[in-house]
Design a protein around this motif. Structure first.
Motif, short mmCIF file in Angstrom:
data_model
loop_
_atom_site.label_atom_id
_atom_site.label_comp_id
_atom_site.label_asym_id
_atom_site.label_seq_id
_atom_site.Cartn_x
_atom_site.Cartn_y
_atom_site.Cartn_z
N THR B 63 -67.03 51.95 -22.27
CA THR B 63 -67.31 53.43 -22.43
C THR B 63 -68.84 53.60 -22.01
O THR B 63 -69.57 52.81 -22.26
N GLU B 64 -69.09 54.67 -21.70
CA GLU B 64 -70.51 55.21 -21.19
C GLU B 64 -71.40 54.87 -22.43
O GLU B 64 -72.53 54.27 -21.93
N ASN B 65 -71.17 55.17 -23.40
CA ASN B 65 -72.10 55.15 -24.52
C ASN B 65 -72.78 53.63 -24.89
O ASN B 65 -73.86 53.30 -24.73
N GLN B 67 -72.26 51.18 -22.54
CA GLN B 67 -72.99 50.87 -21.11
C GLN B 67 -74.50 51.47 -21.51
O GLN B 67 -75.56 50.49 -20.82
N LYS B 68 -74.83 52.74 -21.95
CA LYS B 68 -75.94 52.93 -21.91
C LYS B 68 -76.93 52.22 -23.07
O LYS B 68 -78.00 51.90 -23.12
N ASP B 270 -71.77 63.49 -27.59
CA ASP B 270 -72.16 62.22 -26.77
C ASP B 270 -73.14 62.76 -25.56
O ASP B 270 -74.23 61.96 -25.45
N SER B 272 -72.84 62.88 -22.19
CA SER B 272 -72.26 61.92 -21.17
C SER B 272 -72.76 62.60 -19.77
O SER B 272 -72.84 63.89 -19.83
N ASP B 273 -72.98 61.78 -18.70
CA ASP B 273 -73.47 62.17 -17.49
C ASP B 273 -72.36 63.40 -17.12
O ASP B 273 -72.79 64.33 -16.56
#
Lengths: 336, 340
Positions: B63-65, B67-68, B270, B272-273
């Motif tokens: 998930t993006e979170n 990864q961040k 979130d 997200s980008d």
């Protein structure tokens, strides 16, 4: 002697792997790590014992993971919501496990559903029951509860240096091996797996045997779930999921190790092998995606090795039979 | 400028949390039954001379979170030099795997764990064992049911109240709304949807809340659920959809666009980008932004300070919590946060 040596091969490979991990990593041969390794292998291995009987009997059980999840949730509810004692909760949990197994046998025996389909359907059904049995808050939302029963939690803590599940696993493997190899029931089990029709015509009550196989698988899944719950101190909706396939893999690996039809010792070696790979790869800090690849490659390699060995043995037997035939023909010709 | 201010506020909050930690430890020094805490304070490591091992244990690195957070940890710890070893671990959303990994890290004598828990209760025993073994644990997003070094989280209910009012304002105080909530297992910890429903019921009687259905975080589930809503309630009845993450909001947006419903307010959470890009291009209406990279950096700073001071979370009466605010991003301010 040859048989005994063959039995030692898997444990030799395991020992070799342990030596390699121990020599190349810093924390492998620590008491904490070896205990964790044994605990994880035991939780998987106990399910493997039940699955071995089902598979040797010619059936398959894909519902043991969900059975494990249901038993964990039922025991957690009995302990936290109904405040039952640890002994009663565990006993009822084991009853639930056996009942799940008997449900499988009912579907296969009475409704004539193939065990693959029946246990796959039961996998979903039991997972649904896990949701139904789960903890809910005042608004009706599903929540995860932490267990507070200290007596029950002792099942998940080491006694001295060893986890109780490891002791139970060793006992289960020893008893089940004796049953398979030294009793009439063991012979019947292999007979059912070789040919159900032949077994039935020989007077074996195959339906009853199937009932016992599935009940044993449910019982073992329940024991495993109990230890898992005690170790984690809580359970989730997907508790036990994935264990059905891991248990099947341990049996495949066990069979590949032994080089033919496996038994509970082979499955036990398979469980240790599977957990050992993960544990060893953790030490190298290898990401999980590569762990899956390594596991897959090793299982393929072992299975291929086993297949080649079986093929060579068959060829050798064929050649020996041919040589014997030739010799017999020669003798006949000489006599004439 | 605004971002710098935010970082400054975050650092101040982190400093406040460290003070709380120190205060808690101080209290334990006075209490006779907590002498272990004072003893462990002396056993802190030097951040400049000792080797330190930190692990980020992600619930799901896909998930993006997550990864961040991984990126934030790497950036924060790179500032401490070569003596800090950093590894990240993926649990594939499985609590048992997460427990095994935590035990593995204890066995490997790690000094600190930055944790995004799969389940706050299911990993509590392992977190407790880690703290007892001298491994500091800092969690993000999801609190764990035991005492440990620190928790970094967003005030879910409070941000839900703010979001509820914002949504009502965008809807003009009337109309129909549907919600795509978190998976059932997360219902306890993600209270934003409850807060929105409570706020709308209490303050906006002309807004009808039709239904809330749980998704599974994926864009596909957002799309599927939104299509069901459109079939069930009709295209003219739905004015707004709220989703508890951006992935599902983007799925809902696809379903609405396919049905020709261009005026529906689509909101996610979130920042997200992909969501920011959608807002910039006139797709989604709003997302609640959490500055994941900054949050992870703050978490790592707290973790390193705890390791340096030798604080043991298991000796604290309760886990110190640092609650970070979320920012509402709309078409008006998206240029501040979205840099293609």
């Amino acid at each position: 002697m040859k048989k005994l040596l063959r039995k030692c091969v898997p444990f030799g490979i395991i020992l070799l792997m342990m030596l390699i991990f121990g020599a190349t990593t810093e924390y492998f041969f620590t008491m904490r790590n070896l205990n964790s390794l044994l605990r994880d292998a035991a939780i998987l291995g106990i399910i493997g014992v039940g699955i071995t009987f089902v598979m040797l009997g010619g059936e398959i059980d894909l519902s043991v993971g969900s059975t494990m999840g249901l038993v964990m949730m039922v025991e957690a509810r009995l302990l936290n919501s109904f405040h039952l004692t640890a002994a009663v909760s565990v006993a009822l949990g084991l009853v639930v496990g056996v009942a799940c197994g008997l449900l499988n046998s009912l579907l296969v025996n009475r409704m004539k559903i193939d065990s693959f389909i029946a246990t796959l359907a039961n996998q979903m059904l039991l997972r649904g029951l896990v949701y139904l049995c789960s903890f809910h808050d005042a608004k009706g939302s599903i929540v995860t509860a932490t267990l507070r029963n200290r007596v029950f939690m002792k099942l998940g803590a080491p006694i001295g240096e060893v986890y109780p599940c490891a002791i139970v696993w060793i006992v289960l493997v020893a008893v089940s091996y004796f049953v398979l190899k030294k009793t009439k029931f063991g012979v019947y089990t292999y007979a059912c797996g070789a040919s159900e029709n032949a077994a039935r015509l020989s007077g074996i009550n195959t339906k009853n045997m199937r009932r016992i196989f599935f009940a044993a698988a449910g019982f073992c899944a329940a024991i495993s779930g109990t230890f898992m719950l005690a170790w984690q101190g809580a359970t989730t909706l997907d508790g036990g999921s994935g264990y059905e396939f891991n248990a099947l893999v341990t049996m495949v690996v066990g069979g590949a190790f032994i080089g033919g039809v496996t038994d509970t010792i082979g499955t036990a070696a398979g469980s240790i092998f599977m957990i050992l790979i993960v544990n060893g790869l953790y030490k190298y800090g290898i990401p999980s995606e590569y762990q899956y690849i390594v596991q897959g490659v090793l299982i393929i390699g072992l299975s291929a090795f086993s297949a080649v060995r079986a093929y060579s043995a068959a060829r050798r037997a064929q050649k020996q039979a041919y040589a014997a035939d030739l010799a017999a023909c020669g003798k006949e010709a000489a006599a004439k | 400028m605004k971002q710098s201010m935010k970082k400054l506020v975050c650092i101040l909050l982190a400093a406040a949390l460290l003070l709380t930690l120190a205060a808690c430890s101080g209290a334990s020094e006075e209490a006779p039954e907590n002498t272990a805490a004072s003893a462990s304070l002396d056993a802190g490591k030097s951040l400049t001379t000792d080797n330190i091992k930190i692990a980020y244990v992600a619930a799901d690195l896909g998930t993006e979170n997550n990864q961040k957070w991984d990126q934030g940890c790497q950036e924060a710890l790179s500032g401490y030099g070569d003596r800090v070893t950093y590894t990240s671990w993926d649990c594939k959303s499985d609590a048992s795997t997460q427990n095994q990994i935590i035990e593995e890290l204890i066995a490997q004598e790690y000094d600190g764990i930055f944790l995004h828990a799969v389940d706050g209760s299911a990993v509590a025993a392992s977190v407790k064992k880690a703290e007892e073994a001298g491994v500091n644990v800092v969690t993000i997003n999801l609190n764990v049911d035991t005492a440990y070094t620190a928790h970094i989280g967003a005030p879910n209910y409070d941000s839900g109240v703010t979001m509820g009012r914002k949504l009502a304002e965008m809807m003009g105080g009337k109309g129909g709304m549907v919600m795509i909530g978190p998976p059932v297992a997360f219902a306890e910890v993600i209270q934003t949807d409850d807060a929105i429903i409570d706020t709308l019921e209490a303050e906006y009687p002309d807004i009808t809340m039709y239904e809330e259905v749980s998704g599974d975080w994926s864009t596909e589930s957002g799309n599927q659920i939104m299509r069901d809503f459109i079939t069930k309630y009709g295209a003219d009845k739905i004015n707004c959809v709220w989703c508890c993450n951006d992935g599902m909001a983007l799925g809902a947006l696809q379903a609405l666009e396919a049905a020709g419903m261009k005026d529906v307010i689509v909101t996610g959470t979130d920042g997200s980008d992909a969501a920011l890009e959608s807002i910039a291009n006139g797709g989604m209406t709003l997302t609640m932004l959490t500055e994941s990279v900054v949050n992870a950096k703050i978490g790592c700073c707290i973790l390193m300070e705890a390791i340096a001071t030798g604080v043991r979370g298991c000796d604290l009466a309760e886990t110190p919590q640092l609650m970070l605010e979320m920012t509402a991003v709309t078409a008006e301010n998206v240029s501040t946060y979205y840099h293609p």
